[in-house]
Design an enzyme around this catalytic site. Structure first.
Site, PDB file in Angstrom:
ATOM      1  N   ASP A 114      -1.414  63.221 -28.938  1.00  0.00           N
ATOM      2  CA  ASP A 114      -0.776  63.184 -27.623  1.00  0.00           C
ATOM      3  C   ASP A 114      -0.523  61.740 -27.216  1.00  0.00           C
ATOM      4  O   ASP A 114      -1.445  60.929 -27.168  1.00  0.00           O
ATOM      5  CB  ASP A 114      -1.673  63.856 -26.577  1.00  0.00           C
ATOM      6  CG  ASP A 114      -1.139  63.684 -25.166  1.00  0.00           C
ATOM      7  OD1 ASP A 114      -0.234  64.440 -24.784  1.00  0.00           O
ATOM      8  OD2 ASP A 114      -1.617  62.775 -24.449  1.00  0.00           O
ATOM      9  N   TYR A 163       2.921  54.963 -22.108  1.00  0.00           N
ATOM     10  CA  TYR A 163       1.742  54.329 -22.699  1.00  0.00           C
ATOM     11  C   TYR A 163       2.105  53.074 -23.487  1.00  0.00           C
ATOM     12  O   TYR A 163       1.238  52.239 -23.758  1.00  0.00           O
ATOM     13  CB  TYR A 163       1.011  55.286 -23.637  1.00  0.00           C
ATOM     14  CG  TYR A 163       0.419  56.514 -22.995  1.00  0.00           C
ATOM     15  CD1 TYR A 163       0.370  56.673 -21.613  1.00  0.00           C
ATOM     16  CD2 TYR A 163      -0.103  57.538 -23.783  1.00  0.00           C
ATOM     17  CE1 TYR A 163      -0.167  57.811 -21.042  1.00  0.00           C
ATOM     18  CE2 TYR A 163      -0.650  58.672 -23.222  1.00  0.00           C
ATOM     19  CZ  TYR A 163      -0.672  58.816 -21.853  1.00  0.00           C
ATOM     20  OH  TYR A 163      -1.210  59.957 -21.306  1.00  0.00           O
ATOM     21  N   LYS A 178       5.412  62.428 -23.536  1.00  0.00           N
ATOM     22  CA  LYS A 178       5.774  62.667 -22.135  1.00  0.00           C
ATOM     23  C   LYS A 178       6.933  61.753 -21.732  1.00  0.00           C
ATOM     24  O   LYS A 178       6.986  60.595 -22.160  1.00  0.00           O
ATOM     25  CB  LYS A 178       4.576  62.385 -21.218  1.00  0.00           C
ATOM     26  CG  LYS A 178       3.290  63.064 -21.638  1.00  0.00           C
ATOM     27  CD  LYS A 178       2.122  62.594 -20.785  1.00  0.00           C
ATOM     28  CE  LYS A 178       0.804  63.021 -21.384  1.00  0.00           C
ATOM     29  NZ  LYS A 178       0.470  62.321 -22.651  1.00  0.00           N
ATOM     30  N   HIS A 185       5.981  63.740 -17.246  1.00  0.00           N
ATOM     31  CA  HIS A 185       4.702  63.075 -17.002  1.00  0.00           C
ATOM     32  C   HIS A 185       4.184  63.259 -15.577  1.00  0.00           C
ATOM     33  O   HIS A 185       2.979  63.282 -15.338  1.00  0.00           O
ATOM     34  CB  HIS A 185       4.850  61.583 -17.312  1.00  0.00           C
ATOM     35  CG  HIS A 185       3.583  60.923 -17.727  1.00  0.00           C
ATOM     36  ND1 HIS A 185       3.532  59.900 -18.649  1.00  0.00           N
ATOM     37  CD2 HIS A 185       2.299  61.118 -17.354  1.00  0.00           C
ATOM     38  CE1 HIS A 185       2.279  59.502 -18.810  1.00  0.00           C
ATOM     39  NE2 HIS A 185       1.512  60.223 -18.031  1.00  0.00           N
TER      40      HIS A 185
END
Length: 294
Positions: free
Chosen positions: A45, A50, A75, A108
């Site tokens: 994931d 990120y 996401k 997200h």
């Protein structure tokens, strides 16, 4: 024994225990994912926000595993909401990850201050799903009002809702609503990592005496029994770590058989205090950021 996979509402199988890379520095991510895949994780994931999708892709490409053996989830960040923008967001993520299709793509955040953009983004996910570019679509951090609104005006029910869930914050009404719609509850911060540095009342889940006693009874760690609790309650979990020992420890949970009493005792630990950001607090003005091209 806890199940090693769940069936999403569209028939796609998802490994119940995934490996997360939230807050993993890019320079540490490739090695961490490589170790996770070596240990046996097959569900990774990540997220555009990120900033480490490319490193996840590097680990995947050198793993020696076939694409079909892996379940890759990412996401879309709020900066890329909108129909065309979200279609392009898929291209960016797939390019960084080095794959032609993704197993699960989720929004997200709900972005309540501009929910029309959220709905347009979800429509793009529906298009990607119809075209076979993603095997499943879903959401993250959607509260009941956001989820119900989405379901009322879209065609594809989300397969998953990734939310803050741990013994100290259980969101039971939201869990029930997801379940009523056949939506898999997926826990981020499943062992309460977000509680470890909390300075207010409540402390850390790792130091909780109830969890500690249950862990001792099973010869396991508090982190392991928390993951087993989620799995026994039918929730997907995505713990994260960059330490080899923790990566292996978090995967060694499928032999834990918690009793009904132990499960209930952990259910009773809910403090009802969110440790992560309130979903309604995230706006384009406060949290918008450009997501780089592939």
């Amino acid at each position: 024994m806890s199940t090693s996979s769940f069936l999403l509402n569209n028939g796609v199988e998802i490994p119940s225990l995934g490996f997360g890379v939230f807050q993993s520095a890019p320079e540490e991510t490739a090695a961490a994912v490589t170790e996770a895949l070596r240990v046996g994780y097959r569900h990774i994931d990540t997220a555009a926000a990120y900033g480490n999708e490319r490193e996840v892709g590097q680990a995947i490409s050198t793993s020696g595993l076939s694409r079909e053996e892996l379940f890759i989830e990412t996401k879309v960040w709020i900066s890329d909401y909108g129909y065309d923008e979200t279609l392009h967001a898929f291209d960016k993520s797939a390019g960084k990850l080095g794959v032609e299709y993704l197993d699960l793509v989720i929004l997200h955040q709900p972005l309540p201050t501009n929910f029309r953009k959220t709905l347009a983004a979800y429509a793009a996910l529906e298009k990607l799903y119809a075209d076979g570019k993603v095997r499943a679509i879903g959401v993250s951090n959607f509260m009941p009002e956001h989820l119900q609104h989405l379901i009322n005006v879209t065609n594809v029910v989300p397969t998953a809702n990734q939310i803050e869930i741990h013994p100290y914050f259980q969101q039971k009404d939201l869990l029930a609503l997801d379940t009523d719609h056949g939506i898999l509850n997926q826990a981020w911060s499943p062992i309460g990592g977000i509680t470890f540095y909390y300075e207010g009342d409540g402390g850390s889940t790792l130091d909780d005496p109830t969890i500690g006693a249950i862990a001792q009874a099973h010869g396991k760690t508090p982190a392991q029994v928390m993951l087993a609790w989620h799995l026994a309650r039918g929730r997907s979990v995505i713990p994260k770590s960059v330490k080899a020992q923790r990566i292996a420890e978090n995967f060694d949970v499928f032999d834990i058989n918690l009793t009904p009493d132990e499960l209930s005792r952990m259910d009773d630990l809910d403090k009802g205090v969110r440790r992560g950001p309130e979903p309604v607090s995230l706006t384009l003005e406060s949290h918008g950021m450009p997501i780089p091209e592939a």
